[in-house]
Design a protein around this motif. Sequence first.
Motif, mmCIF file in Angstrom:
data_model
loop_
_atom_site.group_PDB
_atom_site.id
_atom_site.type_symbol
_atom_site.label_atom_id
_atom_site.label_comp_id
_atom_site.label_asym_id
_atom_site.label_seq_id
_atom_site.Cartn_x
_atom_site.Cartn_y
_atom_site.Cartn_z
ATOM 1 N N HIS A 85 -27.274 50.075 -53.062
ATOM 2 C CA HIS A 85 -26.565 49.763 -51.819
ATOM 3 C C HIS A 85 -27.367 48.762 -50.983
ATOM 4 O O HIS A 85 -27.719 49.037 -49.838
ATOM 5 N N PRO A 86 -27.700 47.574 -51.541
ATOM 6 C CA PRO A 86 -28.514 46.603 -50.792
ATOM 7 C C PRO A 86 -27.812 46.130 -49.527
ATOM 8 O O PRO A 86 -26.619 45.848 -49.529
ATOM 9 N N SER B 184 -31.648 45.703 -61.263
ATOM 10 C CA SER B 184 -32.606 44.759 -60.688
ATOM 11 C C SER B 184 -32.105 44.223 -59.364
ATOM 12 O O SER B 184 -30.905 44.017 -59.184
ATOM 13 N N PHE B 185 -33.035 44.017 -58.442
ATOM 14 C CA PHE B 185 -32.685 43.420 -57.163
ATOM 15 C C PHE B 185 -33.934 42.905 -56.491
ATOM 16 O O PHE B 185 -34.910 43.634 -56.346
ATOM 17 N N THR B 186 -33.911 41.631 -56.085
ATOM 18 C CA THR B 186 -34.969 40.948 -55.338
ATOM 19 C C THR B 186 -36.382 41.283 -55.824
ATOM 20 O O THR B 186 -37.270 41.591 -55.051
ATOM 21 N N GLY B 187 -36.584 41.196 -57.144
ATOM 22 C CA GLY B 187 -37.910 41.397 -57.717
ATOM 23 C C GLY B 187 -38.167 42.812 -58.206
ATOM 24 O O GLY B 187 -39.114 43.055 -58.954
ATOM 25 N N PHE B 188 -37.350 43.775 -57.788
ATOM 26 C CA PHE B 188 -37.490 45.163 -58.229
ATOM 27 C C PHE B 188 -36.652 45.381 -59.493
ATOM 28 O O PHE B 188 -35.542 44.880 -59.600
ATOM 29 N N THR B 189 -37.184 46.163 -60.413
ATOM 30 C CA THR B 189 -36.440 46.547 -61.608
ATOM 31 C C THR B 189 -36.615 48.034 -61.843
ATOM 32 O O THR B 189 -37.741 48.540 -61.847
ATOM 33 N N GLN C 189 -48.376 48.014 -51.433
ATOM 34 C CA GLN C 189 -49.561 47.760 -52.249
ATOM 35 C C GLN C 189 -49.319 46.615 -53.230
ATOM 36 O O GLN C 189 -50.253 45.991 -53.728
ATOM 37 N N LYS C 190 -48.029 46.346 -53.502
ATOM 38 C CA LYS C 190 -47.655 45.300 -54.460
ATOM 39 C C LYS C 190 -47.172 44.023 -53.780
ATOM 40 O O LYS C 190 -47.295 42.931 -54.332
ATOM 41 N N THR C 191 -46.568 44.173 -52.606
ATOM 42 C CA THR C 191 -45.998 43.023 -51.904
ATOM 43 C C THR C 191 -46.026 43.270 -50.401
ATOM 44 O O THR C 191 -45.820 44.406 -49.961
ATOM 45 N N PRO C 192 -46.295 42.245 -49.580
ATOM 46 C CA PRO C 192 -46.411 42.464 -48.130
ATOM 47 C C PRO C 192 -45.082 42.670 -47.406
ATOM 48 O O PRO C 192 -45.067 43.187 -46.285
ATOM 49 N N LYS C 193 -43.971 42.283 -48.020
ATOM 50 C CA LYS C 193 -42.685 42.364 -47.341
ATOM 51 C C LYS C 193 -42.227 43.811 -47.189
ATOM 52 O O LYS C 193 -42.382 44.620 -48.095
ATOM 53 N N ASP C 194 -41.645 44.118 -46.019
ATOM 54 C CA ASP C 194 -41.095 45.447 -45.773
ATOM 55 C C ASP C 194 -39.640 45.462 -46.231
ATOM 56 O O ASP C 194 -38.745 45.050 -45.509
ATOM 57 N N TYR C 195 -39.406 45.936 -47.447
ATOM 58 C CA TYR C 195 -38.062 45.920 -48.011
ATOM 59 C C TYR C 195 -37.181 47.045 -47.479
ATOM 60 O O TYR C 195 -35.963 46.952 -47.518
ATOM 61 N N ILE C 196 -37.796 48.122 -47.018
ATOM 62 C CA ILE C 196 -37.028 49.246 -46.484
ATOM 63 C C ILE C 196 -37.192 49.244 -44.964
ATOM 64 O O ILE C 196 -38.270 49.519 -44.443
ATOM 65 N N GLY D 150 -30.460 55.027 -39.538
ATOM 66 C CA GLY D 150 -31.021 55.399 -40.821
ATOM 67 C C GLY D 150 -31.906 54.289 -41.373
ATOM 68 O O GLY D 150 -32.709 53.707 -40.649
ATOM 69 N N TYR D 151 -31.727 53.978 -42.662
ATOM 70 C CA TYR D 151 -32.569 52.997 -43.339
ATOM 71 C C TYR D 151 -31.714 51.994 -44.121
ATOM 72 O O TYR D 151 -30.599 52.307 -44.529
ATOM 73 N N LYS D 152 -32.317 50.807 -44.331
ATOM 74 C CA LYS D 152 -31.605 49.741 -45.040
ATOM 75 C C LYS D 152 -32.567 49.035 -45.987
ATOM 76 O O LYS D 152 -33.690 48.715 -45.613
ATOM 77 N N PHE D 153 -32.111 48.795 -47.219
ATOM 78 C CA PHE D 153 -32.886 48.053 -48.198
ATOM 79 C C PHE D 153 -32.465 46.593 -48.138
ATOM 80 O O PHE D 153 -31.279 46.277 -48.302
ATOM 81 N N VAL D 154 -33.413 45.691 -47.888
ATOM 82 C CA VAL D 154 -33.072 44.277 -47.688
ATOM 83 C C VAL D 154 -33.717 43.420 -48.763
ATOM 84 O O VAL D 154 -34.722 43.788 -49.364
#
Length: 232
Positions: A172-173, A136-141, A212-219, A226-230
């Motif tokens: 790797h958050p 789990s991390f910041t609302g994701f499971t 579609q589930k949340t407005p925040k851009d987590y990636i 590259g890319y980062k998960f925040v």
Amino acid sequence: MPDQHLIGKTVLVVEDDAKIRNLVKIYLQKEGYEVMEAADGREAMKKIEQFDPCILILDLMLPKVSGEEVCRWVRQDLKSMMPIIMLTAKAAEKNRIQGFKLGADDYVVKPFSPAELMVRIEAVLRRTSSRCGKLSFTGFTLKPAKGEALINGDPLELTQFEFKLLHMFMQHPGQVLSREQILNCIYEHNQKAVSERTIDVHIKHLREKIKQKTPKDYIQTVRGMGYKFVGV
């Protein structure tokens, strides 16, 4: 540095004293844990049912429903083996014995050392690692064994590669992952047959499903890297 094996472990801190609850939360977050809070036993029971945390830090002298009753409910009614650490001012031997008989995995007496509590939490989680098959991390499971992904409890329909991508990011958050790193992890044995452009397409589709589930851009895209998960 937080232990990578413990990042994404969800901890529910049940404590009616806001100062103690916040202190424990600060220490937990520094170690990479996902932290939820409850100020009374009834709220704790609701959050346990909704989020199924990986470990419970439980005060015993709680409003509405006592910590002993919460522990008994977890073990007897839910039939859950969720690790439980009792954190309480009840220091008498009979209280400690009762706590363990109710199903506690550890018993910590107040006043306590937050640093020692972190070590005890880590020890309990390592000893009971098979009891929590999720990340789990910041609302994701994510539940890798079941192939389930959720955002704030809502199912997220992902392809196999999208699931692997989200799993990798959540492990790797805050860390920038290059396309090459992602390629090597996701495609393992077949990376030579896949272009880095394919990674961009999968991430684009994953972002669209998340939005579609949340407005925040987590990636987030880190130009030239590259890319980062925040988190929040």
